[in-house]
Design an enzyme around this catalytic site. Sequence first.
Site, PDB file in Angstrom:
ATOM      1  N   GLY A 132       0.819  -1.200   0.000  1.00  0.00           N
ATOM      2  CA  GLY A 132       0.000   0.000   0.000  1.00  0.00           C
ATOM      3  C   GLY A 132       0.856   1.254   0.000  1.00  0.00           C
ATOM      4  CB  CYS A 133       0.156   4.699  -1.132  1.00  0.00           C
ATOM      5  SG  CYS A 133      -1.555   4.850  -0.579  1.00  0.00           S
TER       6      CYS A 133
END
Length: 347
Positions: free
Chosen positions: A150-151
């Site tokens: 994920g970011c």
Amino acid sequence: MSAKTDVAILGASGYTGAELVRMLLGHPNVRIAALTADRKAGTTMADAFPQFYGVDLPRLVTIAEVDWSGIDAVFCALPHATTQAVLKGLPERIKIVDLSADFRLSDPAAYEYWYGAPHQAVELQKEAVYGITEFARDRVAKARLVANPGCYTTCSQLPVIPLLEAKAVDPDEIVVDAKSGVTGAGRSLKESNLFTEVSEGFHAYGVGHHRHMAELEEGFSRAAGRPVIPSFTPHLVPMNRGMLATVYLKPVGDHTPQSLHEILATRFAGEPFVHVLPFGTVPQTRHVRGTNRAHISVFADRRPGRAIVMCVIDNLVKGASGQAIQNLNVMMGWPETTALEAVGFFP
């Protein structure tokens, strides 16, 4: 197999799908062979994203219409919890980079707890490699399925994992304060993401129970060699793209903020995308906009014995599609920087 690797992008009508298309158009080893978008099937990428007018691309189709016999690799940019059923039915020869959260957690029980349903492809989950490329390069190179991080977790783990591995900070004193642009919430219509709901304001969400917490716990615990439960609060900032993680840490032993900076500078020396700025330099999201780069810096807190570490990335690139291409480059044995060499567009 053709001279180029034929790639399918599943979920091409979302922001990360569009970023994959944009960057892969400049990839010398890749041919975009299939694009899916079930709700927009029959239309073109230019209909979904007018910046692609005049670009020769396949029409958008449903996943059921894809001819897998001609596909060598897949980028899966589907919504969370929809990917498992699709990927477990793909031919085993196809290499996969999954941008959803479906294969990021190694523990099926943890997945069920955080996502509210049992995992539908447990056997496939066992072979998934969690792919922050800088920390998993050797395993990514041998993988068939890479779970693209994920970011928030990419931005938070890059500056912290080397410090945990060096036993330079207290694992029980990690506080992550992270902020994302609105594209991190995806392209689907949501009242909370309307311009009038987001503009001229700034707010936290998922306070005390955000799904990325599980991803952070796994990564930090693996690096520390023992269970770690960090504090983490995400915030939505009224900008299109970009991410900033401010991490508050407690150095241990003889370590100081300056020595933490030295550890990070040494660990990422020579890395093409992770750059440790001079001590005390404030990183800014605008300086990595549109790139696969991460900028990291370290500061001394005014409280003795405390340090502040910051990291900025573009949430759609190093936080999603760029890192996915970086991982495919490693999986295929291509130069890791292929199609990712761009510096930030500024202003």
